[in-house]
Structure formats: C-alpha cells, structure tokens
Design an enzyme around this catalytic site. Structure first.
Site, PDB file in Angstrom:
ATOM      1  N   CYS A 252       1.129  -1.253   0.116  1.00  0.00           N
ATOM      2  CA  CYS A 252       0.303   0.119   0.001  1.00  0.00           C
ATOM      3  C   CYS A 252       1.019   1.359   0.214  1.00  0.00           C
ATOM      4  O   CYS A 252       1.609   1.529  -0.769  1.00  0.00           O
ATOM      5  CB  CYS A 252      -0.915  -0.062   0.958  1.00  0.00           C
ATOM      6  SG  CYS A 252      -2.240   0.900   0.976  1.00  0.00           S
ATOM      7  N   GLY A 296      -6.010   6.397  -1.993  1.00  0.00           N
ATOM      8  CA  GLY A 296      -6.252   7.444  -3.346  1.00  0.00           C
ATOM      9  C   GLY A 296      -4.968   7.794  -4.311  1.00  0.00           C
ATOM     10  O   GLY A 296      -5.217   8.271  -4.415  1.00  0.00           O
ATOM     11  N   HIS A 342      -4.124  -4.569   0.374  1.00  0.00           N
ATOM     12  CA  HIS A 342      -3.368  -5.326   1.211  1.00  0.00           C
ATOM     13  C   HIS A 342      -3.377  -7.514   1.666  1.00  0.00           C
ATOM     14  O   HIS A 342      -4.265  -7.769   1.158  1.00  0.00           O
ATOM     15  CB  HIS A 342      -4.267  -4.801   2.376  1.00  0.00           C
ATOM     16  CG  HIS A 342      -4.395  -3.547   2.597  1.00  0.00           C
ATOM     17  ND1 HIS A 342      -3.428  -3.037   4.114  1.00  0.00           N
ATOM     18  CD2 HIS A 342      -4.869  -2.829   1.869  1.00  0.00           C
ATOM     19  CE1 HIS A 342      -3.706  -1.826   3.803  1.00  0.00           C
ATOM     20  NE2 HIS A 342      -3.918  -1.227   2.600  1.00  0.00           N
ATOM     21  N   GLU A 344      -2.626  -8.903   4.090  1.00  0.00           N
ATOM     22  CA  GLU A 344      -3.354  -9.270   5.023  1.00  0.00           C
ATOM     23  C   GLU A 344      -5.054  -9.002   5.412  1.00  0.00           C
ATOM     24  O   GLU A 344      -5.276 -10.434   6.439  1.00  0.00           O
ATOM     25  CB  GLU A 344      -2.396  -8.431   6.569  1.00  0.00           C
ATOM     26  CG  GLU A 344      -3.351  -7.619   6.950  1.00  0.00           C
ATOM     27  CD  GLU A 344      -3.115  -6.564   5.170  1.00  0.00           C
ATOM     28  OE1 GLU A 344      -3.987  -5.225   5.606  1.00  0.00           O
ATOM     29  OE2 GLU A 344      -2.600  -6.482   4.526  1.00  0.00           O
TER      30      GLU A 344
END
Length: 370
Positions: A252, A296, A342, A344
């Site tokens: 990310c 974003g 992500h 996870e």
C-alpha cells in the site's frame, strides 16, 4: 436522535440523523465497497483524516468485538451509513458500533442515500466534506472549504508507533525483520509470525541505519495515510535499505514509498480504491486475485516495459483490472518488491496472502547467496 447534515466542498448537501458522537468533523470523503469488515476499516490507520462512506446499506449488524481492531484506536474522521443496525447479532460481539463511535468521539450520520453520495464522488472525485449536528449547512460549508487538502499531507508520523516494539514469531523463529510503521495494521505482523518471522516495528521516521541495526533478514514497509510525495524521510530510509541489498517488501503506502525511492512518481487518483472486492492481475503468475485495497494515491510507471532506475530495472508486477492502475512493483536487479493492496486482508479476501511467503522465499534466497 438528533438531526445531522453532511456538506461536500462543492456544496452538495445530504441530511440525516446523528450516528455516533455529536459535534462537527471535517475530512476527505471516500467510499468503501466492502460488505463486511467495518471494524477493521474504522481502526485502519490508513483512513486517518478521512470520512468513510460505506456503500453496503446495512452496517453494524455484527457489533464490535475485542479481536478485530487493526490498531489502538478508531482513525476515521467521520462515518456515513445508510441503515444502521438497531442491535448487533453475533456471538463475538461485545458492544454496539454506535456506542463504539460515541466512545471514540467519531461524528457520523445515518439515513443518507449513500448510493447518490457514492455516485457523486465517483463523478466528481474524492473531496473535502463535513458532518455536523450543531452547524447549519452554510456554516459547515465554510469550514469544509477552509480545511486542508489530502494532497501534500504528511500523516504517517501522526499514526505511527511512538516507540519500537517486537511481535515474536509463532513457534520456531526462522527470520527477523524490521518493519517501518507508516500506519501498520495488526494483521500484518500476525501473518508474518505464523511463517516464523519475528517483526521489530519501528516508528515512521526511523532511518535506514535504525532499520538495519541488529542485522535483520529483511525490511517491511507498511500501509499508511497521506500523500507519499510528502514523506521524504521514508524515501531516504528505503534508499539506504536498497543500498545495503537487504530484502524489502512493501504494501500500500509502502508500495508508493518504494516507487519514489526508485525514482518513480506518484499521483492522486480521482476517487481511489477502497473495499474488499478489487480485481488485480498478477503478471508474475498470470492469475487474477480479488484484493482488499485502501489507497487514494498511486505509482506512475509504464505498464508495457521495465524501467531503468538507479537500482536497476523495475517492472510493474500487478495491474488493477478496473482502471489499469499500477498495483505492484518488482525489482529485477535488487531483492525488493511491493504491492498496492493488502495481502493481510482483514476482513478477507485471502487471495493475496501467499505474498508473505514470497517475502520469506526472497529472504531465504538472499541468505543462501550470502
């Protein structure tokens, strides 16, 4: 229940009922398409200073519990739902979402046409927004328009751990890594621990030397909030790790920081990607993964060729299938890679979980070559 008003910076106004704490809040309006996982969303540090609009209409039905928090507190600046549950119905619930929002001082609004609000944000882009139970629409609009933009915002130092801590491996310790906490979620070191990895988590402003102290087998760059263009300290730290040839994995915000460290640019997306149902093409395995995302900003890199950087060649390893946004980078000449989503994935999906094993494999290969 008191009335509440929501005003976007372009003047679009929605009226509803207070949900959570009363008062006034301002942030960036974003929407999340997850049908579940609202507790993980609320406690994800990546949502710091954002007002989250849930596109799923019924929110709060599973209450809140003591196990699903991703950090020490709720980070969202505000919360927007259409139809809040009157009471939770889940055996794990220890409280209601409404009470949790009140306890954390999170101002929200319910009874809003979230479909219309989401379509407005998709058409016009993410923008500043305010929610209030005490101001009229004109007063709130003035406050919204005076609020800072997310562009240029350096927020990782506001959400990071104040001091280093260690998450031990489960069972036999096979590897030790340093993690740069730019807004890390609790699920990340937990996944790594299950693979025999001990994670030493350091504050966002840690230097390369601090990350490399004690000779870790690898370095991890976490998710986090804000504009990557404002985080020069993290970029410098990552360049030091790359110079040392230590295996590196970022997710990310960490993907964007790696991109900047390699000399690539970043830019703000019109409305971002947030939710549990984002399709991504993994070009390494030629497979499609359904991923959890919350970003974003994105990395600016060519999709059709490798790019020459000061650290050798880098290629785009993952591509978003909805809009062809860069969703991952793979360095071909140094041991580093990253993804924009992500792995996870709390709560779900788990298609990308094997990326943690890929990081372990990279550390093993590098150890074998030493």
């Amino acid at each position: 229940m008191s009335e509440a008003v929501l005003v976007l910076e372009d003047g679009r106004t929605f009226r509803g009922e207070s949900y959570g704490a009363t008062g006034t809040t301002v942030g960036e309006a974003v929407f999340s398409t997850g049908m579940t996982g609202y507790q993980e969303t609320l406690t994800d540090p990546s949502y710091h200073r954002q007002v989250v609009v849930m596109t799923a209409p019924h929110i709060g039905n599973t209450g809140v519990n003591e196990d699903d928090d991703e950090s020490r507190r709720i980070w969202v600046a505000g919360f927007v739902v259409r139809d809040p549950a009157r009471r939770p119905a889940n055996w794990r619930a220890t409280g209601t979402l409404d009470d949790e929002l009140v306890e954390n001082g999170v101002v929200g609004i319910s009874g809003v046409d979230t479909r219309a609000l989401t379509r407005h944000l998709r058409d016009r882009g993410a923008m500043r927004v305010g929610i209030s139970t005490e101001l009229d629409a004109d007063e709130l609009l003035a406050r919204v328009q005076a609020a800072p933009s997310m562009s240029g915002a350096d927020l990782a130092p506001e959400v990071t751990t104040p001091e280093a801590y260690t998450v031990p491996a489960v069972g036999e310790k096979r590897y030790t890594i340093s993690a740069l906490d730019l807004g890390i979620k609790a699920a990340t070191p937990r996944h790594l621990a299950e693979l025999g990895v001990e994670t030493r988590v350091l504050p966002a402003t840690a230097t390369a030397q601090e990350l490399l102290d004690a000779g870790p087998d690898g370095v991890f760059l976490s998710n986090g909030p804000g504009d990557p263009a404002a985080s020069d300290y993290a970029v410098e730290a990552v360049r030091g790790v790359l110079d040392a040839g230590r295996p590196l994995f970022g997710i990310c915000f960490g993907n964007q920081i790696l991109g900047r460290a390699l000399g690539l640019g970043t830019y703000k997306l019109p409305f971002g990607h947030r939710g549990l149902n984002q399709p991504v093409l993994d070009r390494v395995t030629d497979s499609v993964r359904v991923t959890s995302q919350n970003h974003g900003f994105a990395v600016d890199a060519p999709l059709d060729r490798a790019t020459d950087t000061p650290y050798g060649r880098v290629e785009v390893s993952h591509v978003g299938l909805n809009d062809q946004v860069v969703e991952g980078l793979r360095c071909l000449d140094v041991p580093a890679f990253s993804v924009q989503f992500h792995p996870e994935a709390a709560a779900g999906p788990h298609d990308a979980a094997p990326l943690f094993q890929r990081f372990v494999d990279l550390m093993e290969d590098t150890r074998a070559q030493a």
